[in-house]
Enzyme design. Structure first.
Site, mmCIF file in Angstrom:
data_model
loop_
_atom_site.group_PDB
_atom_site.id
_atom_site.type_symbol
_atom_site.label_atom_id
_atom_site.label_comp_id
_atom_site.label_asym_id
_atom_site.label_seq_id
_atom_site.Cartn_x
_atom_site.Cartn_y
_atom_site.Cartn_z
ATOM 1 N N HIS A 122 0.814 -1.219 0.000
ATOM 2 C CA HIS A 122 0.000 0.000 0.000
ATOM 3 C C HIS A 122 0.849 1.272 0.000
ATOM 4 O O HIS A 122 1.924 1.333 0.591
ATOM 5 C CB HIS A 122 -0.916 0.019 1.227
ATOM 6 C CG HIS A 122 -0.163 0.077 2.536
ATOM 7 N ND1 HIS A 122 0.219 1.263 3.126
ATOM 8 C CD2 HIS A 122 0.305 -0.913 3.346
ATOM 9 C CE1 HIS A 122 0.871 1.011 4.252
ATOM 10 N NE2 HIS A 122 0.941 -0.304 4.405
ATOM 11 N N HIS A 161 11.900 -0.749 -12.727
ATOM 12 C CA HIS A 161 11.731 -2.194 -12.925
ATOM 13 C C HIS A 161 11.819 -2.867 -11.564
ATOM 14 O O HIS A 161 12.851 -2.795 -10.897
ATOM 15 C CB HIS A 161 12.824 -2.728 -13.862
ATOM 16 C CG HIS A 161 12.716 -4.192 -14.154
ATOM 17 N ND1 HIS A 161 13.546 -4.825 -15.046
ATOM 18 C CD2 HIS A 161 11.881 -5.172 -13.679
ATOM 19 C CE1 HIS A 161 13.242 -6.113 -15.116
ATOM 20 N NE2 HIS A 161 12.239 -6.350 -14.288
#
Length: 208
Positions: free
Chosen positions: A133, A142
């Site tokens: 979250h 990446h």
């Protein structure tokens, strides 16, 4: 109705995975562009065209730059400035409806992105990566397979978080960093750093 025809730019291993996972989505791949291949070459079943060749539905399709290198991916995106980019999410990925995802980003099989995360443009969220979250990822990031970001982590533009790396909650990682495979990040990381080990240690930093 939105056009769901897709062109991939790049024909390496990363592009193979994207082409394979696109089969389970609404996207239809019309072709692949690679400056080093063409003619009789195929990516899976899809034809590969040189950049200068005519491509079916060239002007109508969306694009994804299917190149693993963050720096090269950014360069190609800049060359394609003005083209519309798509977002590809594998059918097995778990992504909260409250996540923001930038154009050109790909979310690979079994990846998890939890509530109120914000993912930048042209990112790769690789196989089984976990983003908790309130994380914020810049463009061209990446996150490698099995890497895990705890809640409220921020990752700057162009950074590569290596396979199996772990980042504890609230950490800030700068731009264009390399986080080594299996590294455990328990302190903030400045721009341009290479970090390895458990706990993570900066072994190199380049100036911008």
């Amino acid at each position: 109705m939105e056009n769901k025809d897709l062109i991939l730019y790049g024909a390496g291993g990363h592009a193979k995975v994207i082409a394979d996972m696109a089969k389970g989505t609404a996207w239809t791949i019309k072709g692949v562009i690679d400056t080093n291949k063409g003619g009789e070459h195929l990516l899976a079943k899809y034809p590969i065209y040189l950049k200068t060749e005519n491509l079916p539905l060239y002007g109508a399709s969306r694009w994804v730059v299917a190149i693993g290198s963050n720096a090269i991916r950014k360069k190609v995106v800049e060359e394609l400035r003005g083209k519309p980019f798509g977002i590809i999410q594998d059918k097995t990925a778990i992504v909260s409806e409250y996540v923001q995802i930038g154009e050109g980003t790909v979310i690979m099989p079994a990846a998890v992105i939890n509530v109120d995360a914000r993912i930048g443009k042209h990112c790769i969220i690789n196989t089984a990566a976990s983003i908790d979250h309130d994380c914020v990822l810049g463009d061209y990031v990446h996150i490698s397979p099995n890497a895990s970001l705890a809640g409220s982590v921020s990752v700057g533009e162009g950074t590569h978080v290596g396979i199996g790396a772990t980042v504890i909650q609230g950490i800030k990682i700068g731009r264009w960093c390399t986080i080594g495979a299996g590294a455990v990040i328990i302190r903030d990381v400045p721009d341009g750093c290479t970090v390895v080990g458990n706990p993570g240690k900066i072994i190199k930093q380049r100036n911008f």
